[in-house]
Write an enzyme that holds these catalytic residues in place. Structure first.
Site, PDB file in Angstrom:
ATOM      1  N   LYS A 270      13.813  45.359 -18.092  1.00  0.00           N
ATOM      2  CA  LYS A 270      14.264  44.521 -19.207  1.00  0.00           C
ATOM      3  C   LYS A 270      13.135  43.695 -19.827  1.00  0.00           C
ATOM      4  O   LYS A 270      13.365  42.653 -20.418  1.00  0.00           O
ATOM      5  CB  LYS A 270      15.388  43.591 -18.728  1.00  0.00           C
ATOM      6  CG  LYS A 270      16.669  44.321 -18.347  1.00  0.00           C
ATOM      7  CD  LYS A 270      17.253  45.089 -19.535  1.00  0.00           C
ATOM      8  CE  LYS A 270      18.552  45.792 -19.184  1.00  0.00           C
ATOM      9  NZ  LYS A 270      19.679  44.888 -19.023  1.00  0.00           N
ATOM     10  N   ASN A 271      11.917  44.178 -19.701  1.00  0.00           N
ATOM     11  CA  ASN A 271      10.770  43.467 -20.257  1.00  0.00           C
ATOM     12  C   ASN A 271      10.473  43.988 -21.664  1.00  0.00           C
ATOM     13  O   ASN A 271      10.129  45.153 -21.844  1.00  0.00           O
ATOM     14  CB  ASN A 271       9.551  43.676 -19.347  1.00  0.00           C
ATOM     15  CG  ASN A 271       8.312  42.980 -19.854  1.00  0.00           C
ATOM     16  OD1 ASN A 271       7.782  43.331 -20.893  1.00  0.00           O
ATOM     17  ND2 ASN A 271       7.848  42.005 -19.124  1.00  0.00           N
TER      18      ASN A 271
END
Length: 473
Positions: free
Chosen positions: A252-253
């Site tokens: 989720k970066n």
């Protein structure tokens, strides 16, 4: 600033053991960290020595040695180089007065400071050695960069948290603090080198959300390619291979995906490995917003509108999970997004008038089929609305929606979304009473959590709001 001379413990002796404050009785030590000891005078607080269990010697602060040994000319008997070696202290004691004066003023070893360095003085290299900067608090642990000859020309820039007593300093690890202090220095000098690239990788592995480091890494990568005259595509493919591992570890970066976009923007065609990797990423999380946003950028940038990859892929996802709202969104984007593609040169007014009847027929039937699988799934209802609005009317699917709402009192209703759709159909067809009744059913029975919204829609029809409570029959 502190300057030490290292001697063996056996070479130490007190010249005046029974006089004054500076006696063995007043000399004390405390353990500043595990296996490390600092000596000081318990009477006045003066710092004297530093030693550790890992070494046999002891370091003495040169400034605590009697004044007579610090004044006068240096003799030929003791060389500057010998003073930095262990075992030189007896030679110093036998030398003429003033032996240590020049040694104190022109140190041959490194210097350490923590804060408030003097610009142009204590923040510069001395006699070929750099200052060892400790980013946070004084520590007895040397770091990866401070002990590396490859970095000895770099003066680290410590973190500035707002003075010696910051209100809310972040508790960085020593490893991260050191790496960042060197990176700040590299960035200040605008150095684009292999070691700078390696340093960004080290920082990213510790903190992959540091967007400034990602940007500097990209700029460094492109600059190195120019310097080395290497193959740009090969360099980017190598970077993507490295980036794949980082991406799979940090799903989720979003900084990762901006970096990826920056890399592919430098290519003229889509690498064959890219879409398979995105499939792998979405298999970990089929609704990963960052991956879907990046995939839409790929479609637009490389004009993948007519390829046989996107729609079949979306259909496979919807076949697995018909409630995958991200897949529904991507389907709409691929089929209708080209109309708002900046490369098309069309304005929004022109786009609104574009209607492909065959495409709309096909997609209406597709949406209806998915609705029948899960009537309470909002995504295909929204998709259906979008299709019908391109034609200008919802009414062609009025009968379809009635299949899911039961009788006039809501008995047998299988979908609140169908009831909402039907209310809009009745409103469009000027059947205000039926539309109002459908909205009342939603407000009181099927979706009371959004009662205010349904009352707002009733207000658009000129109808009064309904209060919370049982449905009036």
């Amino acid at each position: 600033m502190s300057h030490f001379i290292t001697v063996e413990t056996s070479q130490l002796r007190w010249l005046n053991p029974a006089k004054g404050l500076y006696t063995p009785e007043s000399f004390k030590e405390f353990s500043s960290s595990k296996g490390v000891y600092r000596g000081f005078c318990s009477a006045c607080g003066t710092a004297f020595t530093w030693r550790s269990d890992a070494e046999t010697g002891v370091e003495i602060l040169v400034g605590t040695i009697d004044e007579k040994w610090l004044i006068g000319d240096r003799t030929e008997k003791v060389s500057s180089q010998s003073l930095t070696k262990k075992g030189a202290f007896e030679e110093v004691l036998n030398a003429e007065e003033g032996t240590l004066g020049r040694e104190l003023c022109t140190p041959t070893g490194g210097q350490m400071y923590v804060r408030n360095a003097i610009k142009g003085a204590t923040d510069t290299r001395l006699v070929g050695k750099r200052l060892f900067v400790i980013d946070r608090a004084l520590t007895d642990t040397m770091g990866k960069y401070s002990t590396s000859s490859a970095w000895e020309d770099v003066i680290p820039i410590p973190q500035n948290d707002g003075g010696p007593n910051p209100l809310a300093a972040i508790a960085y690890t020593e490893e991260y603090s050191e790496a960042m202090s060197y990176l700040r220095s590299i960035m200040a000098a605008n150095e684009k080198s292999k070691r700078a690239l390696d340093l960004t990788e080290h920082v990213i592995r510790m903190n992959p959300a540091h967007y400034t480091v990602w940007l500097y890494r990209a700029n460094t990568l492109f600059e190195l390619q120019k310097q080395n005259q290497s193959n740009l595509e090969e360099d980017i493919l190598d970077e993507l291979k490295w980036l794949d591992g980082i991406s799979l570890k940090h799903l989720k970066n979003y900084q990762i995906w901006h970096h990826r976009q920056t890399l592919l923007s430098a290519l003229s065609s889509l690498p064959a490995t890219e879409l398979p990797f995105l499939t792998l990423m979405l298999s970990k999380d089929t609704k990963n917003y960052h991956v879907w946003s990046y995939r839409q950028w790929l479609v637009r940038y490389f004009s993948l509108w007519d390829t046989n990859t996107e729609i079949p892929y979306v259909e496979s996802l919807l076949g697995h999970d018909v409630r995958n709202n991200s897949a529904w969104n991507h389907r709409w984007f691929v089929l209708f997004g080209r109309d708002v593609d900046p490369k098309s040169g069309k304005g929004m007014d022109e786009v609104g008038n574009i209607v492909d009847e065959d495409l709309l027929d096909r997609e209406v039937e597709f949406a209806k089929g998915k609705i029948r699988l899960a009537p309470q799934n909002q995504s295909p209802w929204n998709y259906l609305r979008g299709l019908l609005r391109k034609r200008g009317s919802l009414l062609e699917c009025k009968g379809f929606a009635q299949e899911f709402v039961g009788d006039a009192d809501g008995e047998g209703c299988r979908s609140s979304h169908a009831l909402d759709f039907l209310a809009d159909c009745w409103a469009e067809d000027k059947e205000q009473e039926k539309a109002g009744k459908a909205l009342e059913l939603l407000a009181r029975r099927f979706d009371p959590i959004r009662r205010n919204y349904w009352n707002w829609k009733r207000g658009l029809l000129g109808l009064d709001a309904v209060e919370a409570g049982p449905l009036e029959v």
